[in-house]
Design a protein around this motif. Structure first.
Motif, short mmCIF file in Angstrom:
data_model
loop_
_atom_site.label_atom_id
_atom_site.label_comp_id
_atom_site.label_asym_id
_atom_site.label_seq_id
_atom_site.Cartn_x
_atom_site.Cartn_y
_atom_site.Cartn_z
N TRP A 52 0.93 -1.13 0.46
CA TRP A 52 -0.06 0.08 0.17
C TRP A 52 0.95 1.41 -0.21
N THR A 53 2.30 1.48 0.86
CA THR A 53 3.03 2.47 0.89
C THR A 53 3.51 2.62 -0.53
N ALA A 54 4.43 1.63 -1.10
CA ALA A 54 4.17 1.49 -1.82
C ALA A 54 3.68 2.05 -3.23
N GLY A 55 2.76 2.12 -3.41
CA GLY A 55 2.49 2.70 -4.11
C GLY A 55 1.98 4.14 -4.21
N TRP A 56 1.60 4.51 -3.17
CA TRP A 56 1.13 6.38 -2.91
C TRP A 56 2.31 6.77 -2.53
N MET A 57 3.56 6.17 -1.83
CA MET A 57 4.56 7.02 -1.89
C MET A 57 5.63 6.63 -2.83
N VAL A 58 5.87 6.15 -3.50
CA VAL A 58 6.54 5.74 -4.40
C VAL A 58 5.76 5.16 -6.12
N GLY A 59 4.69 5.14 -6.04
CA GLY A 59 3.85 4.81 -7.02
C GLY A 59 4.52 3.86 -7.64
N LEU A 60 4.93 2.97 -7.01
CA LEU A 60 5.43 1.41 -7.03
C LEU A 60 4.27 0.47 -7.27
N LYS A 61 2.99 0.61 -8.06
CA LYS A 61 1.44 -0.78 -7.48
C LYS A 61 1.59 -1.78 -7.54
N SER A 62 1.09 -3.11 -7.57
CA SER A 62 1.24 -4.35 -7.44
C SER A 62 -0.01 -5.16 -7.97
N GLU A 63 0.36 -5.98 -8.76
CA GLU A 63 -1.33 -7.30 -9.23
C GLU A 63 -0.88 -8.23 -9.01
N THR A 184 7.57 -13.56 -12.83
CA THR A 184 7.75 -11.62 -12.47
C THR A 184 8.11 -10.75 -12.76
N ASN A 185 7.69 -9.70 -12.20
CA ASN A 185 8.62 -8.69 -13.14
C ASN A 185 9.29 -7.54 -12.40
N VAL A 186 9.33 -7.93 -10.87
CA VAL A 186 9.51 -6.71 -9.81
C VAL A 186 11.35 -6.22 -9.95
N GLY A 187 11.77 -6.72 -10.46
CA GLY A 187 13.00 -6.67 -10.57
C GLY A 187 13.68 -5.32 -11.42
N VAL A 188 12.50 -4.95 -11.94
CA VAL A 188 12.40 -3.64 -12.76
C VAL A 188 12.29 -2.35 -12.54
N PHE A 189 11.36 -2.47 -11.31
CA PHE A 189 10.98 -1.43 -10.43
C PHE A 189 11.54 -1.61 -8.69
N GLY A 194 20.11 -1.33 -3.32
CA GLY A 194 19.98 -0.19 -4.22
C GLY A 194 18.60 0.50 -3.48
N ILE A 195 18.79 1.42 -3.18
CA ILE A 195 17.13 3.02 -2.56
C ILE A 195 16.33 2.89 -3.49
N TYR A 196 16.57 2.98 -5.00
CA TYR A 196 15.54 3.81 -5.98
C TYR A 196 14.79 3.00 -5.99
N ARG A 197 13.15 3.49 -5.69
CA ARG A 197 12.37 2.60 -6.60
C ARG A 197 11.53 3.02 -7.57
N LYS A 198 11.75 1.89 -8.70
CA LYS A 198 11.00 2.99 -10.05
C LYS A 198 8.87 2.98 -10.27
N PRO A 199 8.36 3.73 -10.62
CA PRO A 199 6.99 4.09 -10.30
C PRO A 199 6.65 3.01 -11.47
N GLY A 200 4.98 2.28 -11.58
CA GLY A 200 4.62 1.35 -12.44
C GLY A 200 4.29 -0.11 -11.97
N ILE A 201 3.80 -0.98 -12.75
CA ILE A 201 3.04 -2.40 -11.83
C ILE A 201 4.25 -3.74 -12.22
N ALA A 202 4.23 -3.95 -10.33
CA ALA A 202 4.88 -4.58 -9.96
C ALA A 202 3.96 -5.79 -10.36
N VAL A 203 4.52 -7.34 -11.29
CA VAL A 203 3.07 -8.29 -11.05
C VAL A 203 4.10 -9.98 -10.79
N MET A 204 3.46 -9.67 -9.57
CA MET A 204 3.52 -11.36 -9.70
C MET A 204 2.22 -12.33 -10.40
#
Length: 244
Positions: A52-63, A184-189, A194-204
């Motif tokens: 939930w916090t990844a979604g609104w803090m860094v724009g990383l949604k998950s599905e 999965t493709n979570v490693g893209v984001f 490292g610290i940086y998290r990219k916005p997008g949609i991570a999928v499992m």
């Protein structure tokens, strides 16, 4: 300037995520001591908080895609970063991992991992650990659930191919349980370091079940083909580029 702001937001997100792990771990600890259910609820709560916090803090949604298994199965999953652990645990009701023994020393995480039934293994001694786990299952000491193994043995960056190890095939053969592959493709984001998290949609994505009955060789070839094909497709979906 935009990258610096996103990096700072990522830093804040990572900091609060681990702070939440400590707070939730302490609050639930009395219940976790007397009940595996309490330990599991604490872990699920933290995983969902992190998503939930990844979604609104860094724009990383998950599905979550496919059908998460609810019965006693092996889940053989692609492993790219800590985020796929969070996604898979939040999706199935009784997850337990085959994990590196070093992670037991991680505060809070290690103690809860043992309480929910994870199996710590020494590097280079995976066969012995699997044998012990099988003996525990036979004696009824291990609670039923979804046993998660990473067949490549480590985190592997998106688009990179690394050989599959025999551990998953041994489990599949000796337990006689169905295996659910997961891509999965979570490693893209969320990279492995490292610290940086990219916005997008991570999928499992949970793939069709591999039923018992294949030989170890047949199983491992099919597992690798299905997981890598699906993970490459998810990588292309996330980046617009095919995997090498």
């Amino acid at each position: 300037m935009g990258y610096a702001i996103r990096w700072l937001r990522s830093l804040i997100f990572v900091g609060q995520m681990y702070a939440a792990m400590a707070i939730i771990g302490i609050l639930f600890f009395p219940w976790a001591l007397v009940s595996r259910r309490g330990a599991r609820i604490a872990c699920v709560f933290w995983c969902r908080w992190s998503r939930w916090t990844a979604g609104w803090m860094v724009g990383l949604k998950s599905e979550i895609r496919g059908t998460p298994p609810t019965d006693q199965v092996i889940i053989a999953s692609k492993h790219q970063s800590f985020f796929d652990i969070i996604l898979i645990f939040s999706a199935v009701p009784a997850a337990k991992f085959i994990m590196k023994r070093e992670l037991l020393w991680m505060p809070v995480f290690g103690q809860y991992a043992l309480r929910i039934g994870c199996v710590p293994v020494d590097r280079g001694k995976r066969g012995a650990a699997i044998s012990k786990m099988l003996r525990d299952v036979e004696r009824g000491a291990a609670e039923p659930g979804q046993l998660i193994i990473y067949p490549q043995g480590t985190r592997v960056a998106p688009g990179v191919h690394k050989p599959y190890k025999v551990g998953a095939a041994l489990l599949y053969e000796q337990t006689g349980q169905p295996c659910v592959p997961a891509a999965t493709n979570v490693g893209v984001f969320w990279p492995r370091k490292g610290i940086y998290r990219k916005p997008g949609i991570a999928v499992m994505e949970f793939l069709p079940v591999i039923e018992p009955g294949l030989s170890k060789t047949e199983f491992l070839k099919r597992l690798e083909r299905e997981v890598e094909t699906a993970s490459d497709a998810l990588y292309e979906e996330a980046t617009g580029h095919a995997a090498d």
